[in-house]
Motif scaffolding. Structure first.
Motif, short mmCIF file in Angstrom:
data_model
loop_
_atom_site.label_atom_id
_atom_site.label_comp_id
_atom_site.label_asym_id
_atom_site.label_seq_id
_atom_site.Cartn_x
_atom_site.Cartn_y
_atom_site.Cartn_z
N ALA A 120 -0.36 -27.97 3.03
CA ALA A 120 -1.56 -27.90 3.86
C ALA A 120 -1.63 -26.59 4.64
CB ALA A 120 -1.58 -29.08 4.83
N CYS A 121 -0.49 -25.96 4.90
CA CYS A 121 -0.47 -24.71 5.67
C CYS A 121 -0.91 -23.52 4.83
CB CYS A 121 0.93 -24.47 6.20
SG CYS A 121 2.18 -24.44 4.90
N GLY A 122 -1.10 -23.77 3.51
CA GLY A 122 -1.53 -22.67 2.65
C GLY A 122 -0.39 -22.08 1.85
N HIS A 123 0.87 -22.44 2.23
CA HIS A 123 2.01 -21.94 1.47
C HIS A 123 2.26 -22.84 0.28
CE1 HIS A 123 3.27 -20.26 5.58
NE2 HIS A 123 2.86 -19.25 4.83
N SER A 124 2.77 -22.20 -0.73
CA SER A 124 3.16 -22.93 -1.92
C SER A 124 4.68 -22.88 -1.97
CB SER A 124 2.53 -22.19 -3.12
OG SER A 124 2.62 -22.98 -4.24
N GLY A 171 2.53 -29.35 6.26
CA GLY A 171 2.94 -27.96 6.19
C GLY A 171 4.23 -27.85 5.40
N CYS A 172 4.54 -26.66 4.93
CA CYS A 172 5.79 -26.46 4.20
C CYS A 172 6.97 -26.57 5.17
CB CYS A 172 5.79 -25.10 3.51
SG CYS A 172 5.94 -23.71 4.64
N GLY A 173 8.17 -26.63 4.65
CA GLY A 173 9.37 -26.79 5.47
C GLY A 173 9.50 -25.72 6.54
N ASP A 174 9.21 -24.47 6.18
CA ASP A 174 9.33 -23.37 7.14
C ASP A 174 8.34 -23.54 8.30
OD1 ASP A 174 11.33 -22.24 5.72
OD2 ASP A 174 10.10 -20.66 4.79
N CYS A 175 7.08 -23.88 7.95
CA CYS A 175 6.07 -24.03 8.99
C CYS A 175 6.41 -25.22 9.88
CB CYS A 175 4.68 -24.21 8.37
SG CYS A 175 4.05 -22.68 7.69
N TRP A 176 6.90 -26.29 9.29
CA TRP A 176 7.25 -27.48 10.05
C TRP A 176 8.36 -27.17 11.05
CZ3 TRP A 176 11.51 -30.90 10.37
CH2 TRP A 176 11.23 -32.10 11.00
ZN LIG Z 1 3.86 -23.01 5.39
#
Ligand SMILES: [Zn+2]
Length: 165
Positions: free
Chosen positions: A12-16, A40-45
């Motif tokens: 959802a954050c736009g990262h794949s 969100g991806c793991g990094d964003c979370w």
């Molecule tokens: Zn992300």
């Protein structure tokens, strides 16, 4: 062909990101990957969590500093003596004393029937109790119990005229 264990999810954050789903059973992986796509991806979370913790820490620190400042200002204004104890106990006890004594004044004089003159006696007695630990112990006491509490403390601390009593 076995069900893939690494799923590339568009978060959802736009990262794949490639997510290792080998801990999920084969028939749960596609559903789990769909659910991951809503977050969100793991990094964003992790970044969001770290931000929350930092905010909370800063907020707590600011609140403590404000409380400390208020307690110090009050201590000076009412000429309350410094407390005795470890550095941590003194800081905490000073806060507890500020809160309890101001709440007692409100309860007894502002909202209650106690005369200012009688309050001076309570304040005077409170001034003689300088053990930080004592004030910390009273932190949950009812404000209008303060006269009785300081009387108990000062009565006990005062050397008895009759040592055999
Ligand atoms: Zn992300």
């Amino acid at each position: 062909m076995p069900v893939q264990t690494t799923w590339t999810v568009d978060h959802a954050c736009g990262h794949s990101a490639a997510n290792d789903l080998s801990h999920k059973s084969a028939d749960e992986r596609s559903g789990f990957a769909r659910w991951l796509a809503t977050r969100g991806c793991g990094d964003c979370w992790r970044a969001a969590r770290a931000g929350d913790d930092a905010d909370k820490g800063a907020w707590l620190e600011a609140r403590r500093a404000a409380e400390r400042e208020a307690a110090d200002a009050w201590t000076q204004r009412y000429a309350m003596p410094p407390l005795e104890g470890t550095e941590r106990a003194v800081a905490w006890g000073t806060r507890c004393r500020h809160i309890l004594v101001s709440a007692a004044y409100t309860a007894l004089v502002v909202e209650g029937e106690l005369a200012e003159d009688d309050w001076q006696g309570v304040e005077e007695a409170a001034r003689t109790v300088t053990r930080a630990g004592w004030w910390i112990d009273q932190r949950d006491s009812a404000p209008d119990d303060l006269p009785e509490l300081v009387e108990a403390a000062t009565g006990r601390d005062r050397p008895s005229e009759n040592p055999f009593r």
